[in-house]
Design a protein around this motif. Sequence first.
Motif, mmCIF file in Angstrom:
data_model
loop_
_atom_site.group_PDB
_atom_site.id
_atom_site.type_symbol
_atom_site.label_atom_id
_atom_site.label_comp_id
_atom_site.label_asym_id
_atom_site.label_seq_id
_atom_site.Cartn_x
_atom_site.Cartn_y
_atom_site.Cartn_z
ATOM 1 N N LEU A 1 59.236 51.867 30.356
ATOM 2 C CA LEU A 1 60.177 51.639 31.456
ATOM 3 C C LEU A 1 61.593 51.903 30.956
ATOM 4 O O LEU A 1 62.031 51.304 29.965
ATOM 5 C CB LEU A 1 60.063 50.205 31.966
ATOM 6 N N ILE A 2 62.308 52.800 31.642
ATOM 7 C CA ILE A 2 63.676 53.162 31.274
ATOM 8 C C ILE A 2 64.550 53.068 32.512
ATOM 9 O O ILE A 2 64.162 53.518 33.598
ATOM 10 C CB ILE A 2 63.742 54.586 30.676
ATOM 11 N N SER A 3 65.730 52.503 32.374
ATOM 12 C CA SER A 3 66.615 52.267 33.513
ATOM 13 C C SER A 3 67.087 53.578 34.136
ATOM 14 O O SER A 3 67.033 54.650 33.524
ATOM 15 C CB SER A 3 67.826 51.438 33.075
ATOM 16 N N LEU A 4 67.592 53.461 35.372
ATOM 17 C CA LEU A 4 68.148 54.608 36.079
ATOM 18 C C LEU A 4 69.599 54.871 35.693
ATOM 19 O O LEU A 4 70.193 55.834 36.163
ATOM 20 C CB LEU A 4 68.060 54.371 37.597
ATOM 21 N N HIS A 5 70.162 54.041 34.847
ATOM 22 C CA HIS A 5 71.532 54.223 34.380
ATOM 23 C C HIS A 5 71.673 55.538 33.637
ATOM 24 O O HIS A 5 70.701 56.077 33.102
ATOM 25 C CB HIS A 5 71.919 53.048 33.463
ATOM 26 N N ILE B 1 58.775 55.742 32.998
ATOM 27 C CA ILE B 1 58.818 55.169 34.331
ATOM 28 C C ILE B 1 60.261 54.735 34.533
ATOM 29 O O ILE B 1 60.801 53.969 33.732
ATOM 30 C CB ILE B 1 57.868 53.964 34.462
ATOM 31 N N ARG B 2 60.907 55.248 35.575
ATOM 32 C CA ARG B 2 62.331 54.991 35.759
ATOM 33 C C ARG B 2 62.564 53.871 36.763
ATOM 34 O O ARG B 2 61.994 53.874 37.852
ATOM 35 C CB ARG B 2 63.049 56.263 36.234
ATOM 36 N N GLY B 3 63.376 52.921 36.385
ATOM 37 C CA GLY B 3 63.703 51.810 37.268
ATOM 38 C C GLY B 3 64.120 50.600 36.470
ATOM 39 O O GLY B 3 64.254 50.652 35.245
ATOM 40 N N VAL C 1 61.239 47.918 42.691
ATOM 41 C CA VAL C 1 59.968 47.842 43.406
ATOM 42 C C VAL C 1 59.087 49.038 43.064
ATOM 43 O O VAL C 1 57.906 48.907 42.726
ATOM 44 C CB VAL C 1 60.202 47.762 44.933
ATOM 45 N N GLY C 2 59.679 50.242 43.146
ATOM 46 C CA GLY C 2 58.917 51.445 42.827
ATOM 47 C C GLY C 2 58.451 51.467 41.389
ATOM 48 O O GLY C 2 57.311 51.865 41.098
ATOM 49 N N ALA C 3 59.307 51.018 40.470
ATOM 50 C CA ALA C 3 58.946 51.003 39.051
ATOM 51 C C ALA C 3 57.809 50.023 38.794
ATOM 52 O O ALA C 3 56.893 50.294 38.013
ATOM 53 C CB ALA C 3 60.161 50.644 38.203
ATOM 54 N N PHE C 4 57.862 48.863 39.465
ATOM 55 C CA PHE C 4 56.804 47.860 39.288
ATOM 56 C C PHE C 4 55.453 48.433 39.731
ATOM 57 O O PHE C 4 54.449 48.322 39.028
ATOM 58 C CB PHE C 4 57.141 46.601 40.089
ATOM 59 N N VAL D 1 52.033 49.205 37.395
ATOM 60 C CA VAL D 1 50.685 48.735 37.717
ATOM 61 C C VAL D 1 49.725 49.916 37.789
ATOM 62 O O VAL D 1 48.613 49.873 37.244
ATOM 63 C CB VAL D 1 50.685 47.953 39.045
ATOM 64 N N ARG D 2 50.161 50.990 38.437
ATOM 65 C CA ARG D 2 49.314 52.178 38.565
ATOM 66 C C ARG D 2 49.029 52.804 37.203
ATOM 67 O O ARG D 2 47.907 53.235 36.922
ATOM 68 C CB ARG D 2 49.983 53.186 39.496
ATOM 69 N N ALA D 3 50.039 52.856 36.335
ATOM 70 C CA ALA D 3 49.846 53.426 34.998
ATOM 71 C C ALA D 3 48.806 52.642 34.205
ATOM 72 O O ALA D 3 47.952 53.227 33.529
ATOM 73 C CB ALA D 3 51.178 53.461 34.244
ATOM 74 N N LEU D 4 48.850 51.314 34.300
ATOM 75 C CA LEU D 4 47.868 50.480 33.603
ATOM 76 C C LEU D 4 46.466 50.714 34.166
ATOM 77 O O LEU D 4 45.483 50.772 33.416
ATOM 78 C CB LEU D 4 48.260 49.013 33.712
#
Length: 238
Positions: free
Chosen positions: A78-82, A100-102, A116-119, A123-126
């Motif tokens: 998970l990597i931020s959108l910054h 995964i961006r968010g 929300v999209g990142a979460f 879940v889908r990746a797992l």
Amino acid sequence: MKRLIRNTLRSRWLQRAVGLLAAEYLRLVWLTNKFSYDPPDVYELVEPRMPSIFAFWHGQHFMTPFIKTKDSHRAKVLISLHRDGEFNAIAAARLGIGTIRGSGDHGAAFHRKGGVGAFKEMVRALQENYNVALTADVPKRSRVAGLGIIMLARESGRPIMPFAMATSRFIRLNNWDHTTINLPFGRGALVGIEEVFVPPDADAATMERLRQQLEANLNEATRRAYARVGRPEEALHG
């Protein structure tokens, strides 16, 4: 002048160049530090539990792509959108890690920062047999585990694997998460700590108890990692 600097920092060519250079620098650090493992059979213990959620502290993240040692260890981070996240995403891709961006924040900015999209994507990746790696901290509050990662474990049914990586040589920045830039030609340690499993019916009290357990496990992993590289005093700051 400020606009020129801002536009330059946002330019795709610069972001790509910095990301690729960062990846190759980290590869140099990995190859020139002699790493030890605690426990010694950490991979044998973790592999049967994959896919897992790998948790680490913010600011201690630069060496984490190298926990993936086999092609079968499929992973996304998970990597931020910054804007700074672009550099990290390019470096991660160069090192064979999906992104995964968010935001992992579950506060007021959760929707605005793509949380929300990142979460859902995590879940889908797992579900698709990817390991997912993310920082456990509440944004801007170093060493305080948030509930977001606990919610991910409850929703996905996958265990959280807390770990820490440290090197004996590093530069530490004076920012909110005390970002540690690892240096080559030293010793390194990867420490894995007891997993945290969140039952699917966990209520608020159970989730808070497991959040505190994750926080304690990550602090213990960090303490042991710095002790293994001969820098025990650094665990308090790391």
